[in-house]
Design a protein around this motif. Structure first.
Motif, PDB file in Angstrom:
ATOM      1  N   TRP A  17      11.516  -2.124   8.092  1.00  0.00           N
ATOM      2  CA  TRP A  17      11.059  -3.490   8.353  1.00  0.00           C
ATOM      3  C   TRP A  17       9.607  -3.506   8.818  1.00  0.00           C
ATOM      4  CZ3 TRP A  17      12.334  -8.555   7.971  1.00  0.00           C
ATOM      5  CH2 TRP A  17      13.615  -8.867   7.498  1.00  0.00           C
ATOM      6  N   CYS A  18       9.162  -2.398   9.420  1.00  0.00           N
ATOM      7  CA  CYS A  18       7.785  -2.312   9.931  1.00  0.00           C
ATOM      8  C   CYS A  18       6.778  -1.925   8.855  1.00  0.00           C
ATOM      9  CB  CYS A  18       7.711  -1.298  11.078  1.00  0.00           C
ATOM     10  SG  CYS A  18       8.585  -1.823  12.565  1.00  0.00           S
ATOM     11  N   SER A  19       7.233  -1.678   7.633  1.00  0.00           N
ATOM     12  CA  SER A  19       6.308  -1.253   6.579  1.00  0.00           C
ATOM     13  C   SER A  19       5.187  -2.260   6.301  1.00  0.00           C
ATOM     14  CB  SER A  19       7.082  -0.939   5.286  1.00  0.00           C
ATOM     15  OG  SER A  19       7.777  -2.080   4.814  1.00  0.00           O
ATOM     16  N   PRO A  20       5.414  -3.586   6.431  1.00  0.00           N
ATOM     17  CA  PRO A  20       4.284  -4.507   6.237  1.00  0.00           C
ATOM     18  C   PRO A  20       3.157  -4.289   7.241  1.00  0.00           C
ATOM     19  CG  PRO A  20       6.356  -5.698   6.035  1.00  0.00           C
ATOM     20  CD  PRO A  20       6.689  -4.324   6.532  1.00  0.00           C
ATOM     21  N   PHE A  21       3.490  -3.829   8.449  1.00  0.00           N
ATOM     22  CA  PHE A  21       2.444  -3.543   9.430  1.00  0.00           C
ATOM     23  C   PHE A  21       1.585  -2.368   8.974  1.00  0.00           C
ATOM     24  CE2 PHE A  21       5.843  -5.529  11.972  1.00  0.00           C
ATOM     25  CZ  PHE A  21       5.141  -6.622  12.468  1.00  0.00           C
ATOM     26  N   ALA A  22       2.229  -1.385   8.325  1.00  0.00           N
ATOM     27  CA  ALA A  22       1.471  -0.265   7.771  1.00  0.00           C
ATOM     28  C   ALA A  22       0.560  -0.746   6.644  1.00  0.00           C
ATOM     29  CB  ALA A  22       2.421   0.822   7.264  1.00  0.00           C
ATOM     30  N   ASP A  23       1.041  -1.720   5.850  1.00  0.00           N
ATOM     31  CA  ASP A  23       0.192  -2.309   4.811  1.00  0.00           C
ATOM     32  C   ASP A  23      -1.031  -2.983   5.422  1.00  0.00           C
ATOM     33  OD1 ASP A  23       1.930  -1.577   2.730  1.00  0.00           O
ATOM     34  OD2 ASP A  23       3.140  -3.380   3.007  1.00  0.00           O
ATOM     35  N   SER A  24      -0.792  -3.785   6.456  1.00  0.00           N
ATOM     36  CA  SER A  24      -1.898  -4.511   7.095  1.00  0.00           C
ATOM     37  C   SER A  24      -2.909  -3.555   7.697  1.00  0.00           C
ATOM     38  CB  SER A  24      -1.343  -5.443   8.181  1.00  0.00           C
ATOM     39  OG  SER A  24      -0.439  -6.377   7.634  1.00  0.00           O
ATOM     40  N   TYR A  25      -2.397  -2.493   8.325  1.00  0.00           N
ATOM     41  CA  TYR A  25      -3.292  -1.513   8.943  1.00  0.00           C
ATOM     42  C   TYR A  25      -4.149  -0.817   7.881  1.00  0.00           C
ATOM     43  CZ  TYR A  25      -4.842   2.632  11.475  1.00  0.00           C
ATOM     44  OH  TYR A  25      -5.598   3.632  12.030  1.00  0.00           O
ATOM     45  N   SER A  26      -3.525  -0.451   6.763  1.00  0.00           N
ATOM     46  CA  SER A  26      -4.265   0.217   5.693  1.00  0.00           C
ATOM     47  C   SER A  26      -5.329  -0.692   5.101  1.00  0.00           C
ATOM     48  CB  SER A  26      -3.301   0.667   4.590  1.00  0.00           C
ATOM     49  OG  SER A  26      -2.384   1.630   5.076  1.00  0.00           O
ATOM     50  N   LEU A  27      -4.992  -1.965   4.913  1.00  0.00           N
ATOM     51  CA  LEU A  27      -5.949  -2.909   4.340  1.00  0.00           C
ATOM     52  C   LEU A  27      -7.108  -3.174   5.293  1.00  0.00           C
ATOM     53  CD1 LEU A  27      -3.473  -5.436   2.698  1.00  0.00           C
ATOM     54  CD2 LEU A  27      -4.958  -3.803   1.532  1.00  0.00           C
ATOM     55  N   SER A  28      -6.799  -3.262   6.604  1.00  0.00           N
ATOM     56  CA  SER A  28      -7.878  -3.497   7.565  1.00  0.00           C
ATOM     57  C   SER A  28      -8.810  -2.299   7.639  1.00  0.00           C
ATOM     58  CB  SER A  28      -7.285  -3.792   8.947  1.00  0.00           C
ATOM     59  OG  SER A  28      -6.555  -2.685   9.442  1.00  0.00           O
ATOM     60  N   THR A  68       0.836  -1.196   0.000  1.00  0.00           N
ATOM     61  CA  THR A  68       0.000   0.000   0.000  1.00  0.00           C
ATOM     62  C   THR A  68       0.875   1.252   0.000  1.00  0.00           C
ATOM     63  OG1 THR A  68      -0.086   0.141   2.423  1.00  0.00           O
ATOM     64  CG2 THR A  68      -1.756  -1.235   1.344  1.00  0.00           C
ATOM     65  N   ILE A  69       0.244   2.388  -0.277  1.00  0.00           N
ATOM     66  CA  ILE A  69       0.958   3.663  -0.276  1.00  0.00           C
ATOM     67  C   ILE A  69       1.522   3.967   1.108  1.00  0.00           C
ATOM     68  CG2 ILE A  69       0.717   6.159  -0.578  1.00  0.00           C
ATOM     69  CD1 ILE A  69       0.742   4.626  -3.184  1.00  0.00           C
ATOM     70  N   LYS A  70       0.729   3.696   2.150  1.00  0.00           N
ATOM     71  CA  LYS A  70       1.212   3.957   3.512  1.00  0.00           C
ATOM     72  C   LYS A  70       2.448   3.121   3.832  1.00  0.00           C
ATOM     73  CE  LYS A  70      -3.054   5.587   5.680  1.00  0.00           C
ATOM     74  NZ  LYS A  70      -4.075   5.358   6.744  1.00  0.00           N
ATOM     75  N   GLY A  71       2.431   1.882   3.385  1.00  0.00           N
ATOM     76  CA  GLY A  71       3.604   1.035   3.585  1.00  0.00           C
ATOM     77  C   GLY A  71       4.822   1.581   2.864  1.00  0.00           C
ATOM     78  N   HIS A  72       4.627   2.071   1.646  1.00  0.00           N
ATOM     79  CA  HIS A  72       5.726   2.662   0.890  1.00  0.00           C
ATOM     80  C   HIS A  72       6.265   3.913   1.596  1.00  0.00           C
ATOM     81  CE1 HIS A  72       5.031  -0.208  -2.134  1.00  0.00           C
ATOM     82  NE2 HIS A  72       4.142   0.445  -2.871  1.00  0.00           N
TER      83      HIS A  72
END
Length: 200
Positions: free
Chosen positions: A182-193, A142-146
């Motif tokens: 390394w924490c960017s996948p957590f931002a992806d998960s948060y955005s998707l949820s 996601t954009i937030k993860g990027h």
């Protein structure tokens, strides 16, 4: 399949750490950054030939490429970038007749080629018409993860100039940037949820 993923991750982390630390050591204040591959004094050695800026560019490229491999989000892009960099380093060391160094670089280049071959299905679109179909288990970016990942990269790069002012702080910036990326996948998960919540 798990074995392939394991050695692919191990290769990416090894190559990433190798070139990330090499680039940081070249640019850091008095070269006070750990790295097993050098030489850290390359800029000083080539400065009489007006190649100091070239060395700084190579070092910065090593930092970014190593960061791509270490943080895993764009590791394949880092592996692609590493090919011309290693080829460049190889021929420079051969031209300067450095004993042993070309062999070390050749091994690293072979490791990088093996890393790329492990993802030939994604890369074959460069020479064939076969489309790449990502597996259903591939994580969604996601954009937030990027943004989180990019902020980590900027933090890490800022450690170099900070090292000339506050050396201990620069180490924390470098480490913090890697951890944040390394924490960017957590931002992806948060955005998707959040997206699922708003659409349901």
């Amino acid at each position: 399949m798990r074995f392939v993923r394991f050695w692919r991750t191990a290769l990416a982390l090894f190559l990433g750490l190798t070139f990330f630390t090499s680039g940081m050591a070249k640019l850091y204040y008095q070269h006070q950054f750990w790295g097993w591959i050098g030489p850290v004094w390359l800029a000083e050695k080539l400065q009489p030939f007006q190649l100091g800026l070239y060395v700084a560019f190579v070092a910065a490229s090593q930092i970014v490429t190593g960061f791509l491999l270490i943080t895993r989000r764009f590791w394949l892009l880092g592996a692609v970038f590493l090919v011309p960099m290693l080829a460049n380093i190889l021929f420079v060391t051969i031209s300067l007749q450095w004993a042993g160094t070309p062999y070390v670089v050749s091994v690293l280049l072979s490791m990088n080629v093996a890393l790329l071959l492990s993802e030939y299905r994604r890369l074959r679109v460069l020479w064939s018409e076969a489309a790449y179909v990502p597996p259903p288990t591939q994580p969604v970016r996601t954009i937030k993860g990027h943004i989180v990942w990019g902020t980590g990269l900027l933090l890490t790069l800022s450690a170099v100039p900070v090292s000339y002012v506050a050396l201990p702080l620069s180490y924390w910036l470098a480490l913090g940037g890697i951890v944040l990326a390394w924490c960017s996948p957590f931002a992806d998960s948060y955005s998707l949820s959040r997206l699922k919540t708003t659409t349901s």
